[in-house]
Design a protein around this motif. Structure first.
Motif, PDB file in Angstrom:
ATOM      1  N   ARG A  98       0.834  -1.206   0.000  1.00 56.04           N
ATOM      2  CA  ARG A  98       0.000   0.000   0.000  1.00 56.04           C
ATOM      3  C   ARG A  98       0.867   1.253   0.000  1.00 56.04           C
ATOM      4  O   ARG A  98       0.534   2.244  -0.675  1.00 56.04           O
ATOM      5  CB  ARG A  98      -0.923  -0.008   1.236  1.00 56.04           C
ATOM      6  CG  ARG A  98      -1.791   1.227   1.381  1.00 56.04           C
ATOM      7  CD  ARG A  98      -2.637   1.473   0.150  1.00 56.04           C
ATOM      8  NE  ARG A  98      -3.418   2.712   0.266  1.00 56.04           N
ATOM      9  CZ  ARG A  98      -3.849   3.411  -0.782  1.00 56.04           C
ATOM     10  NH1 ARG A  98      -3.599   2.998  -2.029  1.00 56.04           N
ATOM     11  NH2 ARG A  98      -4.542   4.516  -0.596  1.00 56.04           N
ATOM     12  N   LEU A  99       1.972   1.218   0.725  1.00 62.28           N
ATOM     13  CA  LEU A  99       2.865   2.374   0.774  1.00 62.28           C
ATOM     14  C   LEU A  99       3.401   2.701  -0.617  1.00 62.28           C
ATOM     15  O   LEU A  99       3.482   3.881  -1.000  1.00 62.28           O
ATOM     16  CB  LEU A  99       4.024   2.093   1.730  1.00 62.28           C
ATOM     17  CG  LEU A  99       5.000   3.239   1.980  1.00 62.28           C
ATOM     18  CD1 LEU A  99       4.302   4.414   2.654  1.00 62.28           C
ATOM     19  CD2 LEU A  99       6.171   2.761   2.835  1.00 62.28           C
ATOM     20  N   ARG A 100       3.745   1.683  -1.380  1.00 65.41           N
ATOM     21  CA  ARG A 100       4.221   1.913  -2.750  1.00 65.41           C
ATOM     22  C   ARG A 100       3.147   2.605  -3.587  1.00 65.41           C
ATOM     23  O   ARG A 100       3.435   3.524  -4.366  1.00 65.41           O
ATOM     24  CB  ARG A 100       4.619   0.584  -3.399  1.00 65.41           C
ATOM     25  CG  ARG A 100       5.842  -0.090  -2.785  1.00 65.41           C
ATOM     26  CD  ARG A 100       6.221  -1.333  -3.581  1.00 65.41           C
ATOM     27  NE  ARG A 100       7.314  -2.057  -2.958  1.00 65.41           N
ATOM     28  CZ  ARG A 100       7.160  -3.111  -2.146  1.00 65.41           C
ATOM     29  NH1 ARG A 100       5.922  -3.553  -1.874  1.00 65.41           N
ATOM     30  NH2 ARG A 100       8.196  -3.709  -1.614  1.00 65.41           N
ATOM     31  N   ARG A 149      -1.366  11.605   2.239  1.00 63.40           N
ATOM     32  CA  ARG A 149      -0.298  11.894   3.200  1.00 63.40           C
ATOM     33  C   ARG A 149      -0.701  11.449   4.609  1.00 63.40           C
ATOM     34  O   ARG A 149       0.125  10.918   5.364  1.00 63.40           O
ATOM     35  CB  ARG A 149       0.028  13.391   3.193  1.00 63.40           C
ATOM     36  CG  ARG A 149       0.823  13.844   1.982  1.00 63.40           C
ATOM     37  CD  ARG A 149       0.998  15.353   1.966  1.00 63.40           C
ATOM     38  NE  ARG A 149       1.802  15.775   0.827  1.00 63.40           N
ATOM     39  CZ  ARG A 149       1.929  17.036   0.419  1.00 63.40           C
ATOM     40  NH1 ARG A 149       1.292  18.005   1.074  1.00 63.40           N
ATOM     41  NH2 ARG A 149       2.676  17.336  -0.627  1.00 63.40           N
ATOM     42  N   ASN A 150      -1.946  11.676   4.945  1.00 62.95           N
ATOM     43  CA  ASN A 150      -2.432  11.264   6.256  1.00 62.95           C
ATOM     44  C   ASN A 150      -2.367   9.742   6.397  1.00 62.95           C
ATOM     45  O   ASN A 150      -1.910   9.212   7.423  1.00 62.95           O
ATOM     46  CB  ASN A 150      -3.868  11.765   6.441  1.00 62.95           C
ATOM     47  CG  ASN A 150      -4.381  11.578   7.849  1.00 62.95           C
ATOM     48  OD1 ASN A 150      -4.575  10.462   8.308  1.00 62.95           O
ATOM     49  ND2 ASN A 150      -4.601  12.683   8.545  1.00 62.95           N
ATOM     50  N   GLU A 151      -2.807   9.036   5.360  1.00 63.71           N
ATOM     51  CA  GLU A 151      -2.781   7.576   5.405  1.00 63.71           C
ATOM     52  C   GLU A 151      -1.353   7.056   5.512  1.00 63.71           C
ATOM     53  O   GLU A 151      -1.069   6.122   6.290  1.00 63.71           O
ATOM     54  CB  GLU A 151      -3.460   7.012   4.153  1.00 63.71           C
ATOM     55  CG  GLU A 151      -3.519   5.488   4.150  1.00 63.71           C
ATOM     56  CD  GLU A 151      -4.130   4.917   2.876  1.00 63.71           C
ATOM     57  OE1 GLU A 151      -4.107   3.678   2.728  1.00 63.71           O
ATOM     58  OE2 GLU A 151      -4.611   5.702   2.025  1.00 63.71           O
ATOM     59  N   ARG A 152      -0.456   7.634   4.759  1.00 65.19           N
ATOM     60  CA  ARG A 152       0.941   7.185   4.808  1.00 65.19           C
ATOM     61  C   ARG A 152       1.544   7.406   6.191  1.00 65.19           C
ATOM     62  O   ARG A 152       2.245   6.532   6.724  1.00 65.19           O
ATOM     63  CB  ARG A 152       1.768   7.924   3.754  1.00 65.19           C
ATOM     64  CG  ARG A 152       3.232   7.501   3.731  1.00 65.19           C
ATOM     65  CD  ARG A 152       3.998   8.189   2.616  1.00 65.19           C
ATOM     66  NE  ARG A 152       4.033   9.631   2.778  1.00 65.19           N
ATOM     67  CZ  ARG A 152       4.605  10.470   1.899  1.00 65.19           C
ATOM     68  NH1 ARG A 152       5.155   9.985   0.792  1.00 65.19           N
ATOM     69  NH2 ARG A 152       4.602  11.763   2.112  1.00 65.19           N
ATOM     70  N   GLY A 194       3.339   4.940  11.537  1.00 66.03           N
ATOM     71  CA  GLY A 194       3.329   5.054  12.991  1.00 66.03           C
ATOM     72  C   GLY A 194       3.238   6.456  13.536  1.00 66.03           C
ATOM     73  O   GLY A 194       3.496   6.678  14.728  1.00 66.03           O
ATOM     74  N   PHE A 195       2.864   7.429  12.691  1.00 62.07           N
ATOM     75  CA  PHE A 195       2.745   8.814  13.133  1.00 62.07           C
ATOM     76  C   PHE A 195       1.279   9.230  13.157  1.00 62.07           C
ATOM     77  O   PHE A 195       0.460   8.743  12.374  1.00 62.07           O
ATOM     78  CB  PHE A 195       3.538   9.745  12.215  1.00 62.07           C
ATOM     79  CG  PHE A 195       5.025   9.533  12.284  1.00 62.07           C
ATOM     80  CD1 PHE A 195       5.792  10.239  13.197  1.00 62.07           C
ATOM     81  CD2 PHE A 195       5.647   8.608  11.451  1.00 62.07           C
ATOM     82  CE1 PHE A 195       7.166  10.041  13.266  1.00 62.07           C
ATOM     83  CE2 PHE A 195       7.017   8.410  11.515  1.00 62.07           C
ATOM     84  CZ  PHE A 195       7.779   9.124  12.427  1.00 62.07           C
ATOM     85  N   GLU A 196       0.959  10.160  14.029  1.00 60.96           N
ATOM     86  CA  GLU A 196      -0.418  10.600  14.171  1.00 60.96           C
ATOM     87  C   GLU A 196      -0.932  11.265  12.909  1.00 60.96           C
ATOM     88  O   GLU A 196      -2.088  11.104  12.523  1.00 60.96           O
ATOM     89  CB  GLU A 196      -0.531  11.558  15.366  1.00 60.96           C
ATOM     90  CG  GLU A 196      -1.937  12.058  15.621  1.00 60.96           C
ATOM     91  CD  GLU A 196      -2.009  13.055  16.767  1.00 60.96           C
ATOM     92  OE1 GLU A 196      -3.126  13.525  17.071  1.00 60.96           O
ATOM     93  OE2 GLU A 196      -0.945  13.380  17.358  1.00 60.96           O
ATOM     94  N   THR A 233      -4.781  17.732  10.504  1.00 59.18           N
ATOM     95  CA  THR A 233      -6.207  17.403  10.540  1.00 59.18           C
ATOM     96  C   THR A 233      -6.432  15.942  10.155  1.00 59.18           C
ATOM     97  O   THR A 233      -5.904  15.467   9.141  1.00 59.18           O
ATOM     98  CB  THR A 233      -6.998  18.319   9.596  1.00 59.18           C
ATOM     99  OG1 THR A 233      -6.826  19.678  10.012  1.00 59.18           O
ATOM    100  CG2 THR A 233      -8.481  17.972   9.603  1.00 59.18           C
ATOM    101  N   ALA A 234      -7.209  15.249  10.951  1.00 57.60           N
ATOM    102  CA  ALA A 234      -7.524  13.845  10.669  1.00 57.60           C
ATOM    103  C   ALA A 234      -8.309  13.729   9.370  1.00 57.60           C
ATOM    104  O   ALA A 234      -9.036  14.650   8.976  1.00 57.60           O
ATOM    105  CB  ALA A 234      -8.331  13.250  11.814  1.00 57.60           C
ATOM    106  N   ALA A 235      -8.168  12.587   8.702  1.00 57.12           N
ATOM    107  CA  ALA A 235      -8.797  12.396   7.395  1.00 57.12           C
ATOM    108  C   ALA A 235     -10.302  12.612   7.442  1.00 57.12           C
ATOM    109  O   ALA A 235     -10.884  13.208   6.519  1.00 57.12           O
ATOM    110  CB  ALA A 235      -8.475  10.998   6.871  1.00 57.12           C
ATOM    111  N   ASP A 236     -10.944  12.156   8.513  1.00 59.06           N
ATOM    112  CA  ASP A 236     -12.404  12.283   8.570  1.00 59.06           C
ATOM    113  C   ASP A 236     -12.864  13.692   8.920  1.00 59.06           C
ATOM    114  O   ASP A 236     -14.066  13.967   8.957  1.00 59.06           O
ATOM    115  CB  ASP A 236     -12.992  11.275   9.555  1.00 59.06           C
ATOM    116  CG  ASP A 236     -12.462  11.436  10.972  1.00 59.06           C
ATOM    117  OD1 ASP A 236     -11.611  12.331  11.193  1.00 59.06           O
ATOM    118  OD2 ASP A 236     -12.875  10.664  11.859  1.00 59.06           O
TER     119      ASP A 236
END
Length: 680
Positions: free
Chosen positions: A157-159, A267-270, A275-277, A561-564
């Motif tokens: 998924r990261l790729r 960017r948020n998902e990555r 392991g980052f907020e 800001t969180a994705a949602d």
């Protein structure tokens, strides 16, 4: 014909052979270069010999020569003078390059090879010097930040995320360049140009002719503020120019809003995968700041006081406006015009200054002269060498001894095919391992004069030229072993520091007296005008600092800001922007952020995502260093040498904050920045 990018250039300084390089050559070299480096790194990873500095670290640094050569040559030309084919290459290869990077940083065998070297060092089997130890530490950290320890499903998924982010970044850049050109304001009534100098009118007429239009064309620069606004007496035209600027990317053919939202979600998902907020936490961890809490603390310490200064500036300008327009409403497009009037009363009229700020004189007797006084280096134009555009000029840089140090390519003028802003890049990174001398560029977007006319700068242009040359000096004066740690290869929130320090020499009285000379008469700028310029350095500092600080806060909000909680529709982007600034307490419509979201290239098409704060973070060190220069003799050869050897020369070869504290004798003191802004 042999592809000139597939082997080292035989030209002086290894300058790319731009006279013969074709776009097809770039494609071939990029593909070949990626394949070549993968093979080279696989050989390192699969070696059965015990890991050593030579067969692991040095071998890695020697790898990818073809790819580096092709990329460095292409990035420079594409950014400064694009065309449809170069855009297509960028769109095609950015995802490929992201995949190539992942192929390296997700290579378990290569990671294990580095860990084996670290183990041998820990067991006393291998000795490291400081640069070797730092390089290994950084390589291992890059692997961990790149996802090497993720499960295979997450790596896959990261790729996908990295490839898509590369595509989005490329498309954003292409849209804002096209949108900036499309946003140009056509003037058909010459009376509307009242206040604009004859040289600027002539240039605008030429731009309209080049575009196949009748009249005068006012082109836009990448920032919210536009350089013509201080001069235009016609309020309606000021409004048209300002609104054209702030509406870029908000709809139509060049709408960037969906690109913004898609980028932020990925960017948020990555970040969460790693392991980052959020993305801002991922970025801060890689810099000097370390945490977003530290970034927030700095911004909130500065912003309230700067807002108060800005409000006072606004009240003064509004009073001036009302004197001319009783009962009117002071608007954002009026600010620059009345600020220029206020400055003129203090003998700092922008139009009076410009005849004394001719580009060539500022470059040679200002920017180059400061570097010579500080570092002993000299600059010698090489007109026989071809740059990446007809406007680009190559200068050989020599040490005080006469030995060649490297080269700098100067490309000052705007063109429709150039991306906005100003920047430095490296064509060749300095390295003792490879025995390479540095070749750097200085690319700006100053108004191009009409044929035969002088190129006259605003004071902001002068500061920009000194600033970007500070980056050039960071690259030119690098004195490191490994190319990947050369020059500006430092944490993002440190890289602006040397360039900001270099701005101070624009104000040096001795230099100013030499480079500020009337282009037509040869008369030096009157002493009274020079003194007024120096004495009023804080003129507009509230607004200038506020607009950049609010842009930093906007950047932080988008990336924390969180994705949602992000907008679900492009129609919500503007409202989110306003609410973000309100939440920080900096919503002030008279002064919009230096970049609004939809044309914020730094964070959506460049390397400053969640790190635009770095300009202010670096300015803490800058102000602290300026105090050091002042205490130790200023523009002085011996003092410059200490700064060169202590900070510029080390690049990113050692921990930069350790280098700073060793040079300064202490951590940077924020009091100098607060004093500069007026927040003592």
């Amino acid at each position: 014909m042999t592809n000139p990018l597939l082997q080292p250039s035989t030209l002086p300084f290894q300058l790319p052979d731009y006279a013969t390089i074709t776009d097809a050559d770039v494609r071939e070299a990029l593909d070949a270069g990626m394949e070549e480096q993968v093979t080279e790194l696989d050989e390192i990873a699969s070696s059965t010999e015990p890991a050593t500095v030579a067969n692991t670290l040095e071998a890695w640094e020697r790898s990818g020569a073809t790819l580096s050569r092709a990329l460095n040559a292409f990035w420079v030309a594409k950014s400064a003078d694009t065309n449809p084919e170069r855009d297509a290459i960028m769109a095609e290869f950015m995802p490929k390059l992201a995949h190539h990077s992942d192929a390296i940083l997700l290579n378990t065998a290569l990671f294990d090879r580095l860990r084996a070297l670290a183990t041998r060092h820990a067991q006393g089997e291998v000795d490291f010097d400081d640069q070797e130890a730092h390089l290994l530490h950084e390589r291992l950290r890059e692997f961990k930040r790149g996802g090497i320890q993720l499960p295979e499903e997450d790596k896959s998924r990261l790729r996908e995320i990295n490839a898509e982010l590369a595509r989005l970044s490329t498309e954003f850049e292409q849209r804002i360049v096209a949108g900036r050109n499309a946003g140009s304001v056509l003037v058909t009534d010459p009376a509307e140009l009242d206040g604009l100098s004859e040289d600027d009118r002539s240039a605008a007429r030429g731009l309209a002719t080049d575009a196949g239009q009748e009249g005068w064309l006012i082109t836009l620069v990448n920032t919210t503020g536009q350089p013509v606004l201080p001069s235009l007496r016609n309020r309606t035209l000021r409004e048209r120019v300002y609104k054209a600027s702030i509406s870029r990317g908000l709809g139509g053919e060049h709408d960037t809003r969906q690109l913004v939202l898609d980028t932020l979600h990925l960017r948020n998902e990555r970040a969460r995968l790693l392991g980052f907020e959020h993305h801002a936490a991922y970025v801060a961890d890689d810099g000097c700041a370390k945490t977003t809490e530290n970034v927030t603390a700095m911004l909130t310490r500065v912003a309230p006081g700067v807002l108060e200064i800005t409000r006072r500036e606004a009240a003064d300008l509004e009073a001036r406006f009302l004197a001319d327009n009783p009962g009117g409403t002071f608007e954002a497009w009026d600010w620059d015009y009345y600020a220029a009037q206020a400055a003129a009363e203090k003998a700092i009229d922008a139009e009076v200054l410009k005849p004394y700020l001719e580009f060539e004189r500022v470059l040679v007797h200002g920017v180059f002269a400061a570097a010579t006084k500080l570092y002993g280096i000299t600059f010698h134009e090489r007109p026989e060498l071809v740059g990446y555009t007809a406007d680009a000029r190559v200068f050989e840089v020599r040490e005080e001894s006469g030995d060649t140090l490297g080269a700098v390519v100067i490309d000052p003028f705007t063109r429709p095919t150039k991306q906005g802003g100003a920047w430095m890049t490296s064509i060749v990174e300095q390295s003792h391992l490879l025995d390479d001398a540095p070749v750097v560029t200085n690319t700006c977007n100053f108004p191009k004069p009409a044929p035969g006319a002088p190129s006259l700068l605003t004071w902001d242009n002068v500061i920009t030229l000194f600033h970007e040359f500070g980056h050039d000096l960071h690259g030119l004066l690098s004195d490191v072993r490994f190319p990947s740690r050369s020059g500006t290869a430092t944490p993002q929130d440190f890289v602006e520091y040397p360039s900001q320090v270099n701005e101070i020499w624009a104000w040096d009285p001795e230099l100013l007296a030499d480079y500020a000379v009337h282009h037509a008469t040869g008369e030096p700028m009157p002493a009274s005008l020079r003194e007024a310029l120096v004495a009023n350095r804080r003129q507009g500092i509230g607004r200038n600092t506020f607009e950049t600080t609010s842009a930093m806060m906007l950047d932080q909000t988008w990336h924390t800001t969180a994705a949602d909680e992000l907008p679900t529709s492009v129609d919500e982007v503007e409202a989110f922007e306003v609410s973000a600034l309100q939440a920080w307490g900096v919503w002030f419509p008279l002064v919009m952020p230096r970049y609004r979201t939809t044309y914020f290239a730094h964070i959506f098409a460049s390397g400053y995502a969640a790190s635009y704060y770095s300009y202010l973070w670096s300015e803490v060190m800058d102000a602290d260093t300026v105090a050091w220069f002042k205490d130790n003799g200023g523009l002085d050869r011996e003092v410059g040498e200490k700064f060169r050897r202590g900070l510029l020369a080390v690049g990113g070869s050692v921990p930069v904050m350790e280098a700073y504290e060793e040079f300064r004798g202490a951590a940077p003191d924020v009091k100098h920045l607060l004093a500069r802004i007026g927040l003592e």
